[in-house]
Design an enzyme around this catalytic site. Structure first.
Site, PDB file in Angstrom:
ATOM      1  N   ARG A  46       0.847  -1.200   0.000  1.00 49.78           N
ATOM      2  CA  ARG A  46       0.000   0.000   0.000  1.00 49.78           C
ATOM      3  C   ARG A  46       0.883   1.251   0.000  1.00 49.78           C
ATOM      4  O   ARG A  46       0.573   2.245  -0.620  1.00 49.78           O
ATOM      5  CB  ARG A  46      -0.955   0.010   1.201  1.00 49.78           C
ATOM      6  N   TYR A  98     -15.465  16.630 -16.523  1.00 52.23           N
ATOM      7  CA  TYR A  98     -15.735  15.201 -16.644  1.00 52.23           C
ATOM      8  C   TYR A  98     -16.876  14.857 -15.661  1.00 52.23           C
ATOM      9  O   TYR A  98     -16.858  15.308 -14.503  1.00 52.23           O
ATOM     10  CB  TYR A  98     -14.461  14.415 -16.293  1.00 52.23           C
ATOM     11  N   ASP A 170      -6.297  18.771 -15.198  1.00 53.44           N
ATOM     12  CA  ASP A 170      -6.578  17.410 -15.654  1.00 53.44           C
ATOM     13  C   ASP A 170      -6.119  17.332 -17.109  1.00 53.44           C
ATOM     14  O   ASP A 170      -6.702  17.947 -17.994  1.00 53.44           O
ATOM     15  CB  ASP A 170      -8.083  17.122 -15.515  1.00 53.44           C
ATOM     16  N   LYS A 195      -7.293   6.085 -19.908  1.00 51.20           N
ATOM     17  CA  LYS A 195      -7.567   6.555 -21.268  1.00 51.20           C
ATOM     18  C   LYS A 195      -6.336   6.404 -22.169  1.00 51.20           C
ATOM     19  O   LYS A 195      -5.921   5.307 -22.430  1.00 51.20           O
ATOM     20  CB  LYS A 195      -8.090   7.990 -21.204  1.00 51.20           C
TER      21      LYS A 195
END
Ligand SMILES: *Cc1c(COP(=O)(O)O)cnc(C)c1O
Length: 377
Positions: A46, A98, A170, A195
């Site tokens: 983690r 978005y 972004d 993406k």
């Protein structure tokens, strides 16, 4: 080194023990301590995992950042980012966001006591107008999804610096291959790695890239504490996907320019929103701040019936959400990505029953045109 070379060779040298060309997948949750109070640098996945660390190094180099942090999804990255803010803080954000980010801000961040002004960030004076003493950051997407509005990153960065605000960009749509927001003055860059960075519609991931070590330290603390780090196998898939980023971005853009022109001349298409068209309002700024226009196209057809017919008749072009992969995908923003945005707000932005969005892939352009031609009728 050119960015296309960095995409392939951006990992640290890992060939020293086995000669393996590829970064190994360290499918381990935990790591042995060599001695009391000693660490190999890896204690528990983690916190950090060697495979994840390599994809983070590559993305940091591509964006010219001090550091990059890999998350299980783009939304996990944005969620972790929002932990930088506290009750009472205010953010100025693009009004054409978005859909998932819009939902996060409206339904989770607001509940947590953070307030927002949703403004057209392509107009700097609008941004200045909304700055108040509680304002901590400006959050932009450029080009926006799905209306392809372009914001002048350097101009907004100047405003952010003068007012001591963080600038968060972004950069999912253009990727570091075409645009580097940190060089234009951004403090944090976000990616939905799902993406273009992945490029094959097979992996979800997200990244936060920081300009400074100080921001990196704050975000690393949040990252390890909240626990949405990217898994070793998905990290490996991202490293593999990024190797072909340059060649995909070039081919996708080449196809997009041809397709945008073809759509512009189609009798059933009324408007085409593609930043690479010289008639697009963001064309000049795009040329100034980016090395390419990308391959996202939105367009409006004449009637709702045409939109529905197109979506039901496409064969090669796939009617699916998401973007950036080698397959050409078409979506209906009103029903998919922006379904959660209230109708009035959506329509004011032009996201209506006639608007469609295409993510152009790397197929042969003639095959794409034949398919869209038969579907449009
Ligand atoms: C997809 C997307 C996100 C969210 O990323 P996920 O990987 O789907 O969680 C954020 N911003 C933009 C611009 C996106 O396209």
């Amino acid at each position: 080194m050119d960015i296309s070379t960095l995409c392939i060779h951006g990992a640290e040298d890992h060939t020293h023990c086995t000669g393996s060309i590829t970064v190994p997948i360290y499918q381990a949750a935990t790591f042995v301590h060599p001695g009391v109070g000693e660490s190999t640098g890896y204690d528990y996945s983690r916190l950090q995992n060697p495979t994840r660390e390599q994809v983070e190094k590559i993305v940091a180099k591509l964006e010219n950042g001090a550091d990059a942090l890999a998350f299980s999804t783009g939304m996990a990255a944005v969620t972790a980012l929002m932990e930088l803010f506290k009750i009472g803080d205010h953010l100025i954000v693009s009004d054409d966001l978005y859909g998932g980010t819009h939902r996060l801000f409206h339904h989770i961040s607001m509940k947590n006591g953070i307030s927002f002004s949703f403004v057209d960030t392509s107009d700097s004076s609008e941004v200045i107008k909304h700055i108040k003493k509680e304002t901590k950051a400006i959050y932009i997407e450029t080009p926006t999804n799905p209306m392809m509005q372009v914001t002048d990153i350097a101009a907004i960065s100047k405003i952010a610096k003068e007012n001591n605000l963080l600038l968060i960009v972004d950069n999912t749509f253009l990727t570091p291959y075409f645009q580097n927001p940190i060089q234009l003055g951004a403090d944090i860059v976000i990616h939905s790695g799902t993406k273009y960075l992945s490029g094959h519609n097979d992996t979800l991931s997200g990244f936060l890239v920081t300009r400074t070590e100080e921001l990196s330290e704050k975000l690393r603390f949040i990252h390890k504490t909240t626990g949405a780090g990217l898994s070793p196998f998905d990290s490996w898939l991202m490293i593999r996907g990024i190797k072909t980023l340059a060649i995909r971005m070039e081919k996708q853009q080449e196809n997009a320019i041809l397709l945008a022109n073809w759509l512009s001349n189609h009798p059933k298409v009324q408007s085409v929103y593609y930043v690479g068209l010289p008639t697009h309002p963001g064309y000049e700024i795009s040329k100034k701040q980016a090395r390419g226009f990308g391959s996202m196209i939105s367009f409006k057809v004449d009637t709702e019936e045409t939109a529905v017919q197109l979506l039901s008749k496409v064969k090669l072009v796939l009617y699916a959400e998401s973007l950036g992969g080698v397959e050409t995908l078409i979506t209906y923003p009103m029903l998919q990505t922006h379904a959660d945005v209230p109708k009035e707000e959506r329509e004011a932005k032009g996201i209506d029953e006639r608007l469609l969005r295409i993510s152009v892939g790397i197929e042969n352009i003639n095959d794409l045109i034949v398919d869209l031609g038969q579907a449009l009728g």
